[in-house]
Design a protein around this motif. Structure first.
Motif, short mmCIF file in Angstrom:
data_model
loop_
_atom_site.label_atom_id
_atom_site.label_comp_id
_atom_site.label_asym_id
_atom_site.label_seq_id
_atom_site.Cartn_x
_atom_site.Cartn_y
_atom_site.Cartn_z
N ASN A 35 49.09 42.19 26.10
CA ASN A 35 49.82 41.03 26.59
C ASN A 35 48.51 40.31 27.55
O ASN A 35 48.42 38.90 27.42
N LYS A 40 43.81 33.13 24.79
CA LYS A 40 44.68 32.04 24.32
C LYS A 40 44.24 30.99 25.32
O LYS A 40 44.13 29.77 24.98
N ASP A 42 45.91 38.97 24.96
CA ASP A 42 46.56 37.73 24.29
C ASP A 42 46.21 36.86 25.15
O ASP A 42 45.84 35.44 24.68
N ASN A 43 46.66 36.65 26.62
CA ASN A 43 46.44 35.43 27.47
C ASN A 43 44.89 35.15 27.60
O ASN A 43 44.77 33.89 27.40
N GLY A 53 55.18 37.42 28.80
CA GLY A 53 54.02 38.61 28.77
C GLY A 53 53.67 39.35 29.86
O GLY A 53 53.69 40.64 29.80
MG LIG Z 1 51.17 35.74 27.66
#
Ligand SMILES: [Mg+2]
Ligand SMILES: Nc1ncnc2c1ncn2[C@@H]1O[C@H](COP(=O)(O)OP(=O)(O)OP(=O)(O)O)[C@@H](O)[C@H]1O
Length: 365
Positions: free
Chosen positions: A262, A269, A265-266, A326
């Motif tokens: 998580n 992103k 992923d952040n 997340g």
């Molecule tokens: Mg997230």
């Protein structure tokens, strides 16, 4: 005990006395005010000397109604709960404030109890009834769990229908655009439902957590491998930085991996350009895995809130997709193992999220 009462006549079962004739007017006035406040607060307040109750306010009398005359009696006789007595004992011995949540066996009420040591061996016990709060929390958790469960079936149906239609359509054209959009949005909704289900599972009591040694280096390298293609597609550098090689954490590898996914992923992103570094380091008693990025950073006022459920920085601007779940899942997963998670950020320069777990004791060669 009798000597005690004579020495301090200002304390009686009726509340802190206000009738000391020698007290200056201001002192008498502030005593009256204090007595008034304690009389009306919803929090139960008990004043103890040693193991005995010296005084208690009406809220405490309602919470602990076992004895008609509780003043002068042992705390355990008044509260009828050994955990509260133990809490007071620990506070007295350690001279440090102690707190616990206790469910009273007879009434079923849930109390948040604090024991605060004062001088001269006196102790103040504060009890707040949080039964309703806990009940509402359970209702909220059940609501979210039921809702996410109910959404799963129609969502799967929608996805299947979109895929069937997609197979029938020519490779381009407006219809293709629409059907791709439906598939994409259904996928996003499925991610949200997945996250909500995960949170519901974490909220449920009795979740199994492993406490086994696992290699932090392996975990970090596996993460870098897994996300390498995605980083490259976004023109980002993703690399591992192993500061203390060979360190071993004690915890649940799968849950730590999930939490870090998580976080990574952040980082991928939100970072437009630059790099994402996953580092591993160890101190004497703990290991740390940090995910550092060169993204937009997080303003100070938001930093403390990003671990809350559904919290997104500047949600109104739209920005990146995501439901804001997340990091709250990540925190849950880390704390379940006795670890901690924290965020640091410099707006405009980047963000670091640190996950700390207990370190396995070093085995002698
Ligand atoms: Mg997230
Ligand atoms: N590395 C980061 N850089 C900048 N902002 C971040 C970073 N990590 C988190 N944030 C901010 O914190 C918010 C919460 O993160 P979280 O992972 O909980 O939610 P999300 O990524 O928006 O959605 P989800 O993870 O549920 O798909 C994000 O919406 C973002 O505003």
């Amino acid at each position: 005990m009798a000597r005690f009462w004579r020495r301090r006549p200002s304390v009686s079962s009726g509340g802190p006395s206000t009738g000391d004739p020698e007290a200056p007017v201001e002192v008498a006035e502030s005593r009256r005010m204090l007595a008034g406040i304690l009389e009306h607060v919803e929090e139960g307040v008990l004043l103890l000397n040693g193991t005995r109750v010296r005084w208690l306010n009406p809220a405490a009398r309602l919470m602990f109604p076992a004895l008609k005359q509780p003043v002068g009696r042992l705390l355990v006789e008044v509260v009828r709960e050994h955990r509260i007595d133990g809490l007071a004992l620990r506070a007295r011995e350690s001279r440090l404030e102690q707190a616990a949540e206790v469910e009273l066996p007879i009434s079923g009420r849930i109390l948040q109890v604090r024991a605060v040591p004062l001088h001269d061996g006196d102790l103040i016990l504060l009890a707040r009834d949080i039964t309703r709060l806990r009940y509402l929390e359970t209702v909220r958790q059940q609501f979210v769990a039921n809702l996410s469960h109910e959404i799963r079936t129609p969502l799967a149906g929608l996805d299947l229908a979109a895929q069937t239609l997609s197979a029938e359509l020519p490779a381009d054209g407006d219809m293709r655009l629409f059907i791709d959009r439906i598939t994409q949005e259904a996928g996003r909704l499925a991610d949200i439902v997945f996250n909500l289900n995960q949170l519901a599972a974490l909220d449920a009591e009795g979740i199994a957590v492993e406490r086994l040694p696992f290699s932090v280096d392996d975990l970090v390298r596996a993460l870098v491998d897994r996300y390498q293609a995605r980083a490259a597609a976004g023109q980002l550098v993703l690399r591992a930085d192993i500061a203390t090689a060979g360190s071993t954490a004690v915890g649940d590898r799968a849950k730590t991996d999930q939490a870090l996914q998580n976080i990574v992923d952040n980082a991928l992103k939100f970072t437009g350009s630059g790099e994402v570094v996953i580092s591993a380091s160890a101190e004497l008693s703990r290991v740390e895995i940090a995910v550092r990025d060169t993204g937009p950073g997080i303003p100070g006022r938001d930093l403390a809130r990003i671990f809350e459920r559904f919290y997104k920085v500047d949600r109104s601007r739209g920005g990146q997709p995501g439901s804001g779940l997340g990091l709250s899942i990540a925190r849950h997963l880390v704390e379940l193992q006795g670890g901690t998670i924290l965020a640091e950020s410099i707006p405009g320069a980047g963000t670091v999220i640190r996950v700390r777990l207990p370190r396995a004791p070093l085995t002698s060669p």
